[in-house]
Each structure stands twice: as structure tokens, then as C-alpha cells.
Design an enzyme around this catalytic site. Structure first.
Site, PDB file in Angstrom:
ATOM      1  N   ARG A 241      11.435  31.970  75.427  1.00  0.00           N
ATOM      2  CA  ARG A 241      12.153  31.099  73.603  1.00  0.00           C
ATOM      3  C   ARG A 241      13.315  31.975  73.102  1.00  0.00           C
ATOM      4  NH1 ARG A 241      10.983  26.739  75.136  1.00  0.00           N
ATOM      5  NH2 ARG A 241      10.130  25.035  74.806  1.00  0.00           N
TER       6      ARG A 241
ATOM      7  N   HIS B 129      19.818  26.839  77.742  1.00  0.00           N
ATOM      8  CA  HIS B 129      18.096  26.180  78.228  1.00  0.00           C
ATOM      9  C   HIS B 129      18.319  25.564  79.160  1.00  0.00           C
ATOM     10  CE1 HIS B 129      14.774  25.590  75.252  1.00  0.00           C
ATOM     11  NE2 HIS B 129      14.204  25.443  76.407  1.00  0.00           N
TER      12      HIS B 129
END
Ligand code: NDP
Ligand code: OXD
Length: 315
Positions: A230, A278
Site C-alpha cells: 500500500r 496500482h
């Protein structure tokens, strides 16, 4: 479609709901917004970054399904109902992550950034190439994805270290855990792969101090960072500083403090940073929606839910 099947709320931001809606609604009634103030007829919520407060309007909610493996996007809701949370554990997501980690580790190992810059300058030069077994890859997070990545890297011949919260045994991997294990883990790591969940304990963990504890005299001429966990695990200003002063040689970043990454971020044009949006292991609706529907069916037959989140641990 059976009337007895529980209804589903699909609530997502920053992803388009259509594919999920089509696949889930083939088997169950699916709504995109709860009806009115409170909707007592919703049994399951399938969510990705749901607007805060939407779940508290569902008094008969039985379970929440995350559209991803990470659940930080759910747990930040201050009005989260006290029901089980199921996260994604699926072969195809694991395979995507295994591929991403192998790809990025091999690129750092086989001097991808150096060759790209040499190609720009038409330079014909072969730098020394250490063998894989002399390179230590350290994986932070030995969960579903970290263990799969470790096995792929072992098969490629790398030496692999792993760090987790609690003690773990993974065949062929030198394992470390907890605060005490972090320093020796870092000190023997040349390529750091971050596959941690975002929790209060891990937020900001990839900072200058941590990068400065990686092995300095390894065979690659400096350590590399790969973060596919993350973005809020990392401090981007610290990564840039570490690249600038030689604490870090290179980085592959799939996740960012704020997404999408600001076009003005110096990370975009840094010659030793490789960026993906991502995309390391995307949730594929065609693969995951049937798994969620199967779990709902099993739950309604009285079977336990699988892949549950430990709320106290935060993942
Ligand atoms: P798991 O829950 O299976 O594993 C998490 C691992 O992190 C465990 O080994 C756990 O330790 C470890 N961990 C958690 N907290 C700490 C801590 N404080 N200190 C040390 N270790 C810790 O997760 P997954 O492997 O399935 O996924 C990992 C993360 O990858 C997700 O949370 C998500 O954020 C990210 N992700 C990113 C994607 C992308 O496309 N970029 C796609 C999918 C996931 P222990 O074993 O002791 O419990
Ligand atoms: C996930 C993600 O958590 O895609 O699955 O980031």
C-alpha cells in the site's frame, strides 16, 4: 434467481461497478444504493472504498466482502457494523502478484535501469552480473502473497528472507519477525519487497531510517525497493532522498501515498524509479465474483465464511 437468496449492496468508488454488478446480479438481487434511510433487506455488502456511513444503514447486514485482498479501505469507516469481513484470497490474484514480484526482482537483478539508460545513449557495455543466489531478496509480509512471491523467487535461485508480525516457517526462507527481527532482516536484504497490509502498525514503515538499514555492500551495488503493498506504507519524500544520496539504488513502486500519483511528482521522471499504477495484482471480476457468490451460498447453507479479517490485527 431464488427469492431465498440474500440481497447484496454493491458499493464502490474509484472502480467502475458495471462488471461486478452484471456478474453478481446474475445470481442475486444487487442494489447500488441502500433504499432510503435504512435498508433492512440487505444481507451482504460487496465493497471497495465504500462511502463512509453507507454500511451503518444496513441493520440486517450479515457480512462484508472486500473487492481486494487489502481491507484498509473498509476499516477506516468510523461507522463500520460489527459483522464478519471477508477479503480476497484467490489463485489468479496470487498469480498476478507472483508475476509482478518476479518481474521487478529480475529487472533490478539483471540491471534493467542501467541497460535502459545505456540504450538511450547507444552504449555497448556489459556490467558485472552477480548470480541470483548471491542476492538476498527480503519480503516484508509473509501472508498469502508474500509466501507465493517467496516460492517464485526461490525457484529462480534467489536467496530469500521474510519478515512477519508473528513467527512463521516457510521452507527455504530465512524468517524474521516482530520489532526485534527487523534489523537483522534488513541488514541482510539487497532487494526489499513490501507486501504488508496497511494498519496503524505499518503506516509509514518504509521511511529513510528503514531504507538506511538495508545491506549496503551487497552484490548489486546498492539496495532496491519494490512496494506492491500500500502507498501509505511509504514516505515518498524519504524514498527520493534515499535515491538521491545513494542509500537506495533503485525502486519499483506500484502503490503511492495518494493515487493516482500526482503528475508533478518527481518520482515519474526519476531514471531509477519504475512506476506502475496500482496494477500489480488487480481484482478480476470474472474470477472473483463467482467466488463471492459461492461463499454466500455456502454461508446460507450454514457453512462458515472463509478468508476472514482479524479486526484487531487490522488485516
Ligand atoms: P495477508 O494478510 O495474507 O498477509 C499479511 C502479512 O503481513 C502477514 O505475514 C502478516 O504477519 C504481515 N504483517 C502484518 N502486520 C505486520 C506488522 N506490523 N509487522 C510485520 N508483519 C506484519 O495479506 P496478503 O498477502 O493477502 O496481502 C498483503 C497486502 O498486499 C494487502 O493487504 C494489500 O494491501 C496488498 N495488495 C496489493 C495489491 C496490488 O495490486 N498492489 C493487490 C493485492 C494486495 P503474520 O503472518 O504474522 O500475520
Ligand atoms: C487489493 C488491491 O488489495 O488491489 O487487492 O490493492
Amino acid at each position: 434467481m431464488s427469492e431465498a437468496k440474500g440481497r447484496v449492496l454493491l458499493s464502490m468508488t474509484s472502480m467502475h461497478p458495471k462488471r461486478w454488478y452484471d456478474l453478481l446480479s446474475a445470481d442475486r438481487e444487487v442494489v447500488l444504493e441502500p433504499d432510503g434511510e435504512a435498508d433492512p433487506n440487505i444481507d451482504y455488502a460487496v465493497v471497495w472504498k465504500q462511502p463512509h456511513g453507507v454500511l451503518k444503514k444496513l441493520p440486517n447486514l450479515k457480512a462484508i466482502f472486500s473487492l481486494g485482498a487489502g481491507v484498509d479501505h473498509i476499516l477506516t469507516d468510523p461507522d463500520l457494523p460489527d459483522v464478519p469481513i471477508v477479503r480476497v484470497v484467490a489463485d489468479n490474484l496470487t498469480q498476478y502478484m507472483r508475476e509482478y514480484v518476479a518481474w521487478r526482482v529480475l529487472d533490478h537483478h539483471r540491471m534493467g535501469a542501467t541497460y535502459r539508460s545505456q540504450q538511450n545513449e547507444c552504449v555497448w557495455h556489459e556490467p558485472p552480473q552477480p548470480p541470483a543466489n548471491e542476492v538476498n531478496v527480503g519480503i516484508m509480509g509473509l501472508g498469502e502473497l508474500g509466501r507465493a512471491a517467496a516460492n517464485a523467487l526461490l525457484a529462480l535461485g534467489f536467496s530469500v528472507n521474510g519478515w512477519s508480525r508473528t513467527q512463521k516457517q516457510v521452507e527455504g526462507v530465512a524468517t524474521f519477525h516482530g520489532e526485534d527481527g527487523l534489523t537483522p532482516f534488513l541488514a541482510s536484504t539487497d532487494i526489499l519487497v513490501v507486501l504488508l497490509p496497511l494498519t496503524p502498525a505499518t503506516r509509514g514503515i518504509v521511511n529513510y531510517d528503514l531504507l538506511n538499514r538495508l545491506r549496503k555492500d551487497g552484490p548489486l551495488g546498492g539496495p532496491a525497493l519494490i512496494n506492491a503493498g500500500r502507498g501509505q506504507l511509504q514516505n515518498e519524500a524519504d524514498i527520493l532522498r534515499a535515491l538521491q544520496d545513494g542509500v537506495l539504488k533503485e525502486a519499483s513502486l506500484d502503490v503511492f501515498e495518494a493515487e493516482p500519483l500526482d503528475p508533478r511528482s518527481p518520482l515519474w521522471s526519476h531514471p531509477r524509479v519504475f512506476i506502475t499504477p496500482h496494477a500489480a495484482a488487480s481484482s478480476d471480476p470474472a474470477h472473483l465474483a463467482p467466488l463471492m457468490l459461492e461463499q454466500m451460498d455456502a454461508f446460507e447453507r450454514g457453512e462458515p465464511l472463509r478468508n476472514l479479517v482479524d479486526r484487531e490485527a487490522g488485516y
